[in-house]
Design an enzyme around this catalytic site. Structure first.
Site, short mmCIF file in Angstrom:
data_model
loop_
_atom_site.label_atom_id
_atom_site.label_comp_id
_atom_site.label_asym_id
_atom_site.label_seq_id
_atom_site.Cartn_x
_atom_site.Cartn_y
_atom_site.Cartn_z
N ARG A 55 -20.30 -51.19 45.58
CA ARG A 55 -19.26 -51.71 46.46
C ARG A 55 -19.14 -53.22 46.25
O ARG A 55 -19.90 -53.81 45.49
CB ARG A 55 -19.61 -51.42 47.94
CG ARG A 55 -21.07 -51.70 48.28
CD ARG A 55 -21.33 -51.95 49.70
NE ARG A 55 -20.70 -53.17 50.16
CZ ARG A 55 -21.19 -54.38 49.92
NH1 ARG A 55 -22.29 -54.54 49.21
NH2 ARG A 55 -20.57 -55.45 50.36
N GLY A 56 -18.19 -53.82 46.94
CA GLY A 56 -17.95 -55.24 46.80
C GLY A 56 -16.84 -55.48 45.78
O GLY A 56 -16.88 -54.94 44.67
N ARG A 89 -10.95 -46.67 45.97
CA ARG A 89 -10.96 -47.57 47.13
C ARG A 89 -9.66 -48.36 47.10
O ARG A 89 -9.56 -49.35 46.40
CB ARG A 89 -12.15 -48.54 47.08
CG ARG A 89 -13.55 -47.94 47.14
CD ARG A 89 -13.94 -47.37 48.50
NE ARG A 89 -13.80 -48.27 49.61
CZ ARG A 89 -14.68 -49.23 49.95
NH1 ARG A 89 -15.75 -49.43 49.21
NH2 ARG A 89 -14.48 -49.97 51.02
N ASP A 244 -11.53 -58.66 50.01
CA ASP A 244 -11.26 -57.53 49.13
C ASP A 244 -9.87 -57.60 48.52
O ASP A 244 -9.62 -57.01 47.49
CB ASP A 244 -11.44 -56.22 49.89
CG ASP A 244 -12.90 -55.91 50.13
OD1 ASP A 244 -13.48 -55.18 49.31
OD2 ASP A 244 -13.46 -56.40 51.12
N ASN A 254 -10.36 -58.16 54.51
CA ASN A 254 -11.82 -58.16 54.35
C ASN A 254 -12.40 -57.15 55.33
O ASN A 254 -11.68 -56.55 56.14
CB ASN A 254 -12.38 -59.57 54.61
CG ASN A 254 -13.83 -59.70 54.17
OD1 ASN A 254 -14.17 -59.32 53.05
ND2 ASN A 254 -14.67 -60.20 55.04
#
Length: 367
Positions: A55-56, A89, A244, A254
């Site tokens: 993730r990230g 995502r 994000d 975010n």
């Protein structure tokens, strides 16, 4: 000093019998277990992305590029794999960016007559380039962010509030916002890192606290709804967090809970800094209202899961406890959107945008 975290790597077995794989540090197992997850095909990598094992924003872009390379190396349908990866995502723009860059490299190699093997190699080379670029970007963001922090909080001894997780676990290098905090710590200027636990999946408690502990930072964990008390007591000098996706007008998507922090920071006249690479700026998204916000399963709110409580290993199911009556509906967005007027500055590897406007962001990206 703890050794650097390797959140993701490409692996080709030396015996040549097995194909290549994308190997991840499984972030769903942290902080209890440091366990690697081997993704030998794109569906496995997509599952890892959707379950937040990886993730990230920056790291998702790197993972997406390696995923295209993996599909090409296996002889799979690359376009289908790319579509699966890019949609895993939807809010994180870096994921689609990494997928597209690796696809472009592969197509260019095919058009040049390099053949399937050459095209697969080109996709892998592009993924490795993105990986290295992100490590360099992390270092530059840390430099720019630390300099800006010194200008905004000249007395030093910073007390910084952060949200979600933005360190080496989200990056090919030291991270985004947490890289700035780490630079402050190494310069002897970090007095306290306030770590929001970050609902609903506790990325702050599980991951940021894990990284802060490894780095020897002075840190304190708090519930998300306790942040207002810290502001009111004058215990926060700056809010530093990641993003994000940043829309063309400077709106920032975010982890959910970011927008209330921005409102608190503005009311209490505390700098609110967003640290993100320029790849997170998406000029195809004109404004914040156009950002697609991922809605996650309600069970993440209505239930409390203890992964691997029965013991680590394949086939071990999580132990789940209900924290709301059966049938309770839950509103569980993964992100929220903060308007640009509440953001003091956006820190990128190419410099700082402040005030945050479409023009100031465009100038950085063009630069």
């Amino acid at each position: 000093m703890a050794e650097e975290i390797a959140a993701l790597r490409w692996e080709e077995p030396s015996d040549g019998r097995d194909g290549p794989a994308v190997v991840l540090l499984d972030q769903t197992r942290l902080p209890a277990d440091e366990v690697e997850l081997v993704c030998a095909d794109v569906p496995a990598l997509v599952r890892a992305i959707q379950t937040l094992a990886v993730r990230g924003a920056p790291l998702l872009g790197i993972a997406g590029a390696y995923g295209v390379a993996l599909a090409a190396a296996r002889g799979d349908d690359v376009d289908q794999a790319a579509s699966l990866l890019a949609g895993a995502r939807p809010t994180a723009v870096n994921l689609a960016y990494g997928v597209r860059k690796a696809q472009d490299a592969l197509r260019a190699a095919l058009e040049a007559g390099d053949g399937d093997a050459g095209a697969a190699g080109a996709a892998l080379a592009e993924a490795r380039r993105l990986h290295a670029d992100d490590a360099r970007a992390s270092a530059r963001m840390a430099e720019h962010g630390l300099r800006l922090l010194g200008e905004l909080v000249p007395q030093g001894g910073y007390r910084v509030l952060t949200h979600c997780n933005t360190g080496a676990l989200v990056s090919g290098g030291g991270g985004t916002a947490l890289a700035v905090v780490l630079a402050a710590h190494r310069s002897g200027e970090l007095r306290r890192l306030w770590v929001d636990e970050t609902r609903p999946l506790l990325q702050g408690a599980r991951l940021t606290a894990y990284e802060a502990e490894r780095a020897g930072m002075p840190y304190t964990l708090l519930t998300d709804n306790a942040a207002g008390s810290l502001f009111a007591d004058g215990q926060v000098d700056a809010v530093i967090l990641g993003a994000d996706r940043i829309a063309a007008d400077g709106s920032v998507a975010n982890k959910v809970g970011t927008y209330p922090l921005a409102v608190l920071a503005r009311y209490h006249r505390v700098p609110f800094l967003v640290v993100a690479p320029t790849t997170t700026v998406d000029f195809s998204t004109p404004e914040g209202s156009a950002i697609e916000v991922e809605q996650r399963a309600g069970g993440e709110v209505t239930e409390f899961s203890v992964p691997y409580a029965a013991g680590p290993g394949p086939g071990q199911a999580a132990v789940t406890y209900a924290v709301a009556p059966a049938g309770t509906q839950a509103y569980n967005p993964a992100f929220d959107v903060t308007p640009p007027e509440l953001v003091t500055a956006v820190v990128t590897e190419r410099g700082v945008a402040s005030p945050v406007t479409g023009d100031s962001l465009a100038e950085l990206v063009v630069r």
